[in-house]
Design a protein around this motif. Structure first.
Motif, mmCIF file in Angstrom:
data_model
loop_
_atom_site.group_PDB
_atom_site.id
_atom_site.type_symbol
_atom_site.label_atom_id
_atom_site.label_comp_id
_atom_site.label_asym_id
_atom_site.label_seq_id
_atom_site.Cartn_x
_atom_site.Cartn_y
_atom_site.Cartn_z
ATOM 1 N N THR A 35 0.825 -1.209 0.000
ATOM 2 C CA THR A 35 0.000 0.000 0.000
ATOM 3 C C THR A 35 0.857 1.256 0.000
ATOM 4 O OG1 THR A 35 -1.781 -1.134 1.200
ATOM 5 C CG2 THR A 35 -1.797 1.269 1.229
ATOM 6 N N GLN A 93 -9.835 1.021 9.817
ATOM 7 C CA GLN A 93 -9.413 2.229 9.111
ATOM 8 C C GLN A 93 -9.406 1.992 7.601
ATOM 9 O OE1 GLN A 93 -8.792 5.226 10.695
ATOM 10 N NE2 GLN A 93 -9.579 4.087 12.439
ATOM 11 N N SER A 94 -8.966 0.816 7.186
ATOM 12 C CA SER A 94 -8.954 0.488 5.758
ATOM 13 C C SER A 94 -10.374 0.383 5.213
ATOM 14 C CB SER A 94 -8.205 -0.839 5.530
ATOM 15 O OG SER A 94 -6.843 -0.717 5.865
ATOM 16 N N SER A 97 -11.739 3.783 4.618
ATOM 17 C CA SER A 97 -11.164 4.347 3.401
ATOM 18 C C SER A 97 -11.831 3.736 2.162
ATOM 19 C CB SER A 97 -9.655 4.091 3.367
ATOM 20 O OG SER A 97 -9.074 4.632 2.203
ATOM 21 N N ALA A 98 -12.110 2.419 2.211
ATOM 22 C CA ALA A 98 -12.731 1.745 1.073
ATOM 23 C C ALA A 98 -14.144 2.265 0.819
ATOM 24 C CB ALA A 98 -12.775 0.237 1.327
ATOM 25 N N SER A 103 -12.042 8.314 -2.564
ATOM 26 C CA SER A 103 -10.705 7.853 -2.210
ATOM 27 C C SER A 103 -9.807 7.725 -3.426
ATOM 28 C CB SER A 103 -10.793 6.487 -1.506
ATOM 29 O OG SER A 103 -9.507 5.963 -1.278
ATOM 30 N N SER A 107 -6.056 7.562 2.364
ATOM 31 C CA SER A 107 -6.701 6.744 3.390
ATOM 32 C C SER A 107 -6.877 7.512 4.680
ATOM 33 C CB SER A 107 -5.847 5.505 3.638
ATOM 34 O OG SER A 107 -6.081 4.939 4.872
ATOM 35 N N GLU A 110 -3.662 7.555 6.420
ATOM 36 C CA GLU A 110 -2.519 7.978 5.607
ATOM 37 C C GLU A 110 -1.421 8.529 6.509
ATOM 38 O OE1 GLU A 110 -1.525 10.842 1.767
ATOM 39 O OE2 GLU A 110 -3.519 10.830 2.686
ATOM 40 N N TRP A 186 -8.306 1.963 -5.584
ATOM 41 C CA TRP A 186 -7.906 2.176 -4.193
ATOM 42 C C TRP A 186 -8.930 1.586 -3.239
ATOM 43 C CZ3 TRP A 186 -3.321 3.179 -2.475
ATOM 44 C CH2 TRP A 186 -2.403 3.845 -3.304
ATOM 45 N N ARG A 187 -10.211 1.680 -3.597
ATOM 46 C CA ARG A 187 -11.251 1.123 -2.741
ATOM 47 C C ARG A 187 -11.125 -0.397 -2.656
ATOM 48 N NH1 ARG A 187 -16.946 3.458 -4.469
ATOM 49 N NH2 ARG A 187 -17.516 2.481 -2.479
ATOM 50 N N ASP A 190 -8.011 -1.103 -0.442
ATOM 51 C CA ASP A 190 -8.296 -0.884 0.979
ATOM 52 C C ASP A 190 -9.208 -1.976 1.536
ATOM 53 O OD1 ASP A 190 -6.783 1.403 1.632
ATOM 54 O OD2 ASP A 190 -8.213 2.688 0.599
ATOM 55 N N CYS A 194 -8.304 -4.610 4.511
ATOM 56 C CA CYS A 194 -9.203 -4.836 5.646
ATOM 57 C C CYS A 194 -9.445 -6.322 5.850
ATOM 58 C CB CYS A 194 -10.531 -4.118 5.409
ATOM 59 S SG CYS A 194 -11.783 -4.484 6.643
#
Length: 208
Positions: A35, A93-94, A97-98, A103, A107, A110, A186-187, A190, A194
């Motif tokens: 990541t 947290q991931s 962000s997803a 996004s 994140s 980040e 990115w989603r 993330d 997760c």
């Protein structure tokens, strides 16, 4: 003389192979390094820290500490609980962000400074019992079966692959960068992170 050299080389190759079999599996460290490599965000220090602690723990394990650690139920319990708690938090947290439709790798966790990168990498490494099980216990136990003069070569092989692997992930991530110009990529990443983090946390809790 040639037999001694060949046995040392064999031990080194076996160290490389053992380390490869354990480190290449999808895990918290690999997901994190990948990541940050994609973000090009403190990726070299992160790869260096992961490699350094792998080297330290492998050395400790091959030196004979692995057998002692594996026999301590109290230590394993604390490590599992602490590691599971951190991985559950990081996975959450991931997930946040997803779920962020805007996004683009920004994140909710980040890293904003080198200090935060170092602290997060230390947490991912030292609060994850799988790191100790792979390096100190498993690699250490296997290395301990070699004759005393071959153990350093086994350890060198295992340590070498760790450095090769983590820096390769950091470097190789740049070629994946074009795929991550879209928010959806990115989603997906993330969400995958997760799943990895929560899966490892679940395995730790189920082992209690």
């Amino acid at each position: 003389m040639s037999f001694t050299l060949s046995s040392h080389l064999l031990a080194l190759i076996q160290g490389l192979g053992t380390s490869a079999g354990l480190i290449m599996a999808i895990g918290a460290q690999n997901a994190f390094v990948l990541t940050q490599g994609l973000r090009r965000q403190y990726h070299w220090p992160i790869a260096g820290i992961c490699s350094f602690f792998d080297a330290l723990l492998v050395t400790v394990g091959v030196a004979g500490v692995g057998a002692l650690v594996s026999e301590s139920e109290a230590w394993l319990m604390v490590a599992r609980l602490g590691g599971a708690a951190f991985l559950l938090w990081y996975g959450f947290q991931s997930l946040r962000s997803a779920m962020n439709t805007n996004s683009m790798g920004s994140s909710t966790h980040e890293l904003t400074s080198l200090r935060s990168a170092i602290l997060t990498t230390l947490a991912i490494t030292l609060l994850n019992p799988h790191v100790y099980l792979d390096t100190v216990v498993l690699i250490g136990s296997i290395g301990g079966q070699f004759p005393a003069d071959e153990r350093p070569w086994f350890a060198i092989g295992a340590i070498s692959f760790s450095f090769i692997w983590f820096f390769s992930i950091s470097l190789g991530a740049r070629w994946l960068a074009p795929l991550f110009k879209k928010p959806v990529a990115w989603r997906v990443l993330d969400a995958s992170v997760c799943i990895v983090m929560w899966s490892i946390a679940a395995s730790l809790l189920l082992a209690i």
